[in-house]
Scaffold this active site. Structure first.
Site, mmCIF file in Angstrom:
data_model
loop_
_atom_site.group_PDB
_atom_site.id
_atom_site.type_symbol
_atom_site.label_atom_id
_atom_site.label_comp_id
_atom_site.label_asym_id
_atom_site.label_seq_id
_atom_site.Cartn_x
_atom_site.Cartn_y
_atom_site.Cartn_z
ATOM 1 C CB SER A 141 -0.870 0.061 1.249
ATOM 2 O OG SER A 141 -1.558 -1.122 1.433
ATOM 3 C CG ASN A 177 -3.176 4.437 0.673
ATOM 4 O OD1 ASN A 177 -4.388 4.650 0.806
ATOM 5 N ND2 ASN A 177 -2.678 3.218 0.529
ATOM 6 C CD GLU A 198 -2.551 4.392 -6.126
ATOM 7 O OE1 GLU A 198 -2.771 5.595 -6.036
ATOM 8 O OE2 GLU A 198 -1.955 3.761 -5.223
ATOM 9 C CG HIS A 258 -2.061 0.046 -4.042
ATOM 10 N ND1 HIS A 258 -2.444 1.330 -3.758
ATOM 11 C CD2 HIS A 258 -2.421 -0.690 -2.970
ATOM 12 C CE1 HIS A 258 -3.012 1.367 -2.573
ATOM 13 N NE2 HIS A 258 -3.019 0.155 -2.077
HETATM 14 P P1 NAD Z 1 -3.407 -10.124 5.559
HETATM 15 O O1 NAD Z 1 -2.748 -10.104 6.873
HETATM 16 O O2 NAD Z 1 -4.883 -10.276 5.478
HETATM 17 O O3 NAD Z 1 -2.783 -11.272 4.643
HETATM 18 C C1 NAD Z 1 -1.424 -11.517 4.519
HETATM 19 C C2 NAD Z 1 -1.266 -12.991 4.232
HETATM 20 O O4 NAD Z 1 0.067 -13.216 3.820
HETATM 21 C C3 NAD Z 1 -1.509 -13.890 5.430
HETATM 22 O O5 NAD Z 1 -2.478 -14.847 5.087
HETATM 23 C C4 NAD Z 1 -0.151 -14.527 5.710
HETATM 24 O O6 NAD Z 1 -0.261 -15.860 6.169
HETATM 25 C C5 NAD Z 1 0.495 -14.458 4.361
HETATM 26 N N1 NAD Z 1 1.947 -14.433 4.388
HETATM 27 C C6 NAD Z 1 2.772 -13.753 5.209
HETATM 28 N N2 NAD Z 1 4.049 -13.955 4.865
HETATM 29 C C7 NAD Z 1 4.044 -14.802 3.816
HETATM 30 C C8 NAD Z 1 5.048 -15.390 3.011
HETATM 31 N N3 NAD Z 1 6.314 -15.133 3.195
HETATM 32 N N4 NAD Z 1 4.674 -16.204 2.021
HETATM 33 C C9 NAD Z 1 3.376 -16.453 1.791
HETATM 34 N N5 NAD Z 1 2.376 -15.921 2.517
HETATM 35 C C10 NAD Z 1 2.715 -15.110 3.520
HETATM 36 O O7 NAD Z 1 -2.956 -8.773 4.831
HETATM 37 P P2 NAD Z 1 -3.677 -7.997 3.648
HETATM 38 O O8 NAD Z 1 -4.601 -6.987 4.220
HETATM 39 O O9 NAD Z 1 -4.189 -8.953 2.660
HETATM 40 O O10 NAD Z 1 -2.466 -7.182 3.034
HETATM 41 C C11 NAD Z 1 -1.518 -7.776 2.193
HETATM 42 C C12 NAD Z 1 -0.765 -6.699 1.454
HETATM 43 O O11 NAD Z 1 -1.685 -5.923 0.710
HETATM 44 C C13 NAD Z 1 -0.025 -5.722 2.337
HETATM 45 O O12 NAD Z 1 1.157 -5.337 1.698
HETATM 46 C C14 NAD Z 1 -0.978 -4.548 2.424
HETATM 47 O O13 NAD Z 1 -0.356 -3.336 2.703
HETATM 48 C C15 NAD Z 1 -1.546 -4.555 1.039
HETATM 49 N N6 NAD Z 1 -2.847 -3.919 0.897
HETATM 50 C C16 NAD Z 1 -3.816 -4.084 1.830
HETATM 51 C C17 NAD Z 1 -5.042 -3.462 1.655
HETATM 52 C C18 NAD Z 1 -6.150 -3.658 2.653
HETATM 53 O O14 NAD Z 1 -7.092 -2.861 2.630
HETATM 54 N N7 NAD Z 1 -6.113 -4.662 3.493
HETATM 55 C C19 NAD Z 1 -5.270 -2.683 0.519
HETATM 56 C C20 NAD Z 1 -4.270 -2.563 -0.436
HETATM 57 C C21 NAD Z 1 -3.062 -3.182 -0.243
#
Ligand code: NAD
Length: 696
Positions: free
Chosen positions: A409, A480, A442, A430
């Site tokens: 993000s 953001n 993005e 993104h």
């Molecule tokens: P989340 O915690 O829901 O999911 C992350 C997942 O990654 C978990 O299931 C975890 O087990 C897995 N994981 C961790 N390390 C790993 C590895 N080395 N190999 C494989 N799997 C692994 O998080 P999220 O909200 O889905 O966010 C994920 C990414 O997306 C982050 O970078 C976040 O900033 C970005 N993001 C999130 C949002 C949001 O609104 N939640 C929006 C845009 C971008």
């Protein structure tokens, strides 16, 4: 006049609308149709006329770029054509495949009969451009379908399928196979009828329950806050029930012209054209073509990873979904299944199609399964160390040329790219949450991302039906990054005297889908808390900083998911309720900061938050993080609930006047200090009387 667009088949004239890419009803096409109609009428061997579209569709509508220009109304206008068709003794049949939208459908409604291929979409989406169907659609459609169905098409702007259109009464026959032979047979049957072909204008005014319009008006006023077009569309349908046909047409034209010249329609047309402009990439030639993406791997099956996997599976692309732990993988798959089943239950997806999509997602705990993917997208924890480690391993494993993307993000895409031996293949994709629903992506170009990587990424995002907007690397990219000063001002306003519900109320009245505080409760306060902690060292000690959000997080109030944030929530509920405890924290925080609380009006709330967005947007533009102001508008409207009818923050700023915005920003700088330093671009444009849309 190209003769291959006109032919006679055993007494039936066939004319083809051929104006790629969407057979838009531009002036040249209208002239050609007028010529062919005259030929058909003059030819005594022709008993009926079929009008059909070339390529993938019947007609996508008017030429949006020509709206409001003399060419859009130059004779023969589509009204003139339809008038001639309606007067024709020879039946005219519109043969529709692909889609008939806007003016394209209105033209078809002006024909005597419509025959449509199964799978065709028919609709009047003008409302999405802040307009109403101005080619007679509001008068003809209700005469064919009744007012309720007409209101559905005109007020909502969603197309319907051929079968539904037939049920509604504005398609006469649906064809499963080849359209043209069926249309010829249909036209021949109609030509042999004794009665004159029925033009919709000759049908009686539709019957109506008098309470319908009042109820519908009330519903629209709430559901489509701030938008004049849906109400005007409804008024025209009502006119069809009370006025003579020609009088109704005149009324429709007047209301159309009012909308056409209004800010809302200009804003929505701006966004329509902005989507086209966003596809143009400065500095990348047409010789760079996208590489084929036949398979995708998604790393992480959390909130984002599962939504991203769904987006590709729904777009027909097989996905390997990798997780480190079985339970996390199971959780992700469960979410995916639940989402698809939910869509099936709502009747929006066939059961078999849902199963086919689920089957495209191959879950795995084996990292090696990722190695053949053409595109890898990581959606693991937002932690630089975790991401760097992962990219190092992807670099060692993935095939040359594969695109390696991060869904971060706000982390530095260049730093991630540097951990690989192939930074040219690394890019940010993104996605927004929920990723299976939100269109915006993005596409974050790193300093080293190659033109090929960028073009391929833009193309694959578009191929799965999403909206890619190219941005550059900086903290939070475009969206953001802009939220930060907006949120900052919202929180300062709390300390200065406003309540969360007052701030949210003013922003909703302005048109935002959600207020700032309800939004952060939904997204989770912990996310921005962790980035504040990460950036704490970069904040000058003397700079004003509201501690309200930190206090809430320290209390474990992370928003809806913990039942409390800036608001409180009843158990399992999603309705934000004012919380006296939050009020206490705000008052306490103001006292500690030596701020004297005062009454704050809605106008100040809007100016402080929205002008903060605009000022940051101007900095983003000047730094080249966004290619153009309209890209920022697309991001903010599609990713952050900014009202489309205001055109996005930069378009809105142009409508307010940059001189006015600049002088308010200068005033805020005097009152609140350096955080309000005007963006140099804003100052320059304001002083030279220019706009973000036309900065030169
Ligand atoms: P989340 O915690 O829901 O999911 C992350 C997942 O990654 C978990 O299931 C975890 O087990 C897995 N994981 C961790 N390390 C790993 C590895 N080395 N190999 C494989 N799997 C692994 O998080 P999220 O909200 O889905 O966010 C994920 C990414 O997306 C982050 O970078 C976040 O900033 C970005 N993001 C999130 C949002 C949001 O609104 N939640 C929006 C845009 C971008």
């Amino acid at each position: 006049m190209a003769s291959d667009h006109y032919s006679v088949h055993d007494g039936i004239a066939v004319m083809t609308l051929d104006n790629p890419p969407v057979n838009a009803m531009g002036h040249a096409l209208r002239e050609e149709v007028a010529g062919h109609l005259a030929t058909a009428w003059a030819d005594s061997s022709v008993a009926a006329i079929v009008i059909i579209g070339a390529g993938k569709l019947f007609c996508g509508g008017a030429d949006v770029k020509a709206f409001g220009t003399p060419a859009s109304r130059a004779e023969p206008s589509s009204r003139t054509l339809v008038k001639q068709i309606e007067a024709s003794a020879k039946p005219v049949v519109a043969a529709i495949h692909g889609s008939a939208l806007g003016l394209g459908l209105e033209f078809a409604l002006g024909c005597h009969y419509r025959i449509a291929q199964r799978g065709a979409k028919l609709g009047l989406p003008e409302v999405k451009l802040g307009l109403l169907p101005g080619g007679g659609g509001t008068q003809r459609l209700p005469r064919l379908t009744g007012v309720e169905a007409a209101a559905r098409l005109i007020v909502e702007g969603e197309p319907v399928g051929a079968d539904e259109a037939r049920e509604m009464g504005f398609v006469d026959e649906v064809v499963a196979g080849d359209l043209l032979p069926a249309a010829l047979a249909f036209a021949r049957r109609m030509a042999s009828r004794q009665d004159h072909p029925v033009a919709s204008r000759r049908l009686a005014s539709p019957p109506v329950d008098p309470s319908f319009f009042e109820t519908e008006r009330k519903r629209i006023t709430t559901a489509k806050r701030g938008q004049p077009a849906p109400l005007e569309g409804l008024a025209c349908i009502e006119a069809a029930t009370t006025m003579q046909f020609d009088e109704g047409l005149k009324f429709e034209r007047e209301r159309f012209d009012v909308l056409l010249n209004g800010t809302e329609s200009k804003a929505m047309r701006h966004l329509f054209l902005a989507e086209r402009a966003a596809a143009k990439l400065a500095g990348i030639g047409a010789d760079v073509t996208p590489a084929k993406i036949a398979s995708v791997a998604v790393i992480g099956a959390g909130t984002m990873g599962s939504g991203i996997a769904m987006s590709f599976a729904s777009g027909g692309i097989p996905v390997v979904l990798f997780e480190t732990k079985q339970e996390a993988l199971d959780r992700g798959l469960k979410t995916i299944r639940r989402n698809y089943e939910g869509t099936v239950a709502k009747g929006r997806l066939a059961h078999d199609e849902a199963e086919a999509r689920i089957a495209r997602i191959a879950p795995t705990l084996d990292f090696a399964a990722v190695k053949d993917a053409d595109l890898v997208i990581e959606a693991v924890f937002e932690d630089m160390a975790v991401k760097k480690d992962l990219f190092g391993r992807l670099d060692a494993l993935c095939k040359p040329g594969a695109v390696l993307a991060t869904n971060t993000s706000r982390l530095d895409v260049d730093e991630i790219a540097r951990t690989t031996q192939r930074p040219e293949s690394v890019i940010g994709l993104h996605f927004f949450s929920p990723a299976n629903v939100m269109r915006l992506v993005e596409v974050v170009r790193g300093a080293a991302s190659s033109a090929q990587t960028i073009v391929t990424s833009m193309a694959i995002v578009r191929a799965i039906g999403k909206l890619p907007v190219l941005v550059g690397v900086c903290e939070g990219f475009v969206g953001n990054r802009m939220v930060a000063p907006y949120a900052r001002e919202a929180e300062f306003l709390l300390e200065e005297g406003a309540s969360p519900e007052q701030v949210d109320g003013a922003l909703k009245k302005f048109g935002l889908a959600m207020g700032r505080f309800a939004m952060s409760d939904l997204a989770g306060l912990d996310i921005s808390w962790s980035s504040r902690k990460r950036l704490a060292g970069t904040r000058p000690a003397h700079q004003r900083y509201s501690k309200v959000a930190d206090r809430l997080c320290e209390m474990g109030r992370f928003g809806q998911k913990t039942g409390a944030g800036f608001y409180r929530y009843e158990s399992g509920g999603r309705t934000p309720l004012p919380d006296p405890l939050v009020q206490e924290i705000i008052v306490q925080s103001a006292r500690e900061a030596g701020i004297e609380r005062r009454a704050i009006g809605d106008a100040e709330i809007v100016e402080r938050t929205i002008y903060a967005l605009v000022n940051e947007g101007a900095k983003i533009l000047e730094e080249g993080i966004a290619q153009r102001a309209s890209d920022i508008d697309l991001i903010y409207v599609n990713g952050y609930g900014f009202p489309a009818w205001r055109g996005g923050p930069m378009f809105y700023a142009d409508t307010v006047g940059l001189d006015k915005i600049y002088s308010r920003v200068c005033e805020f700088e005097r009152q609140h200090g350096e955080l309000w330093k005007p963006a140099p671009l804003l100052a320059r444009l304001a002083k030279s009387g220019k706009t973000f849309a036309k900065p030169e």
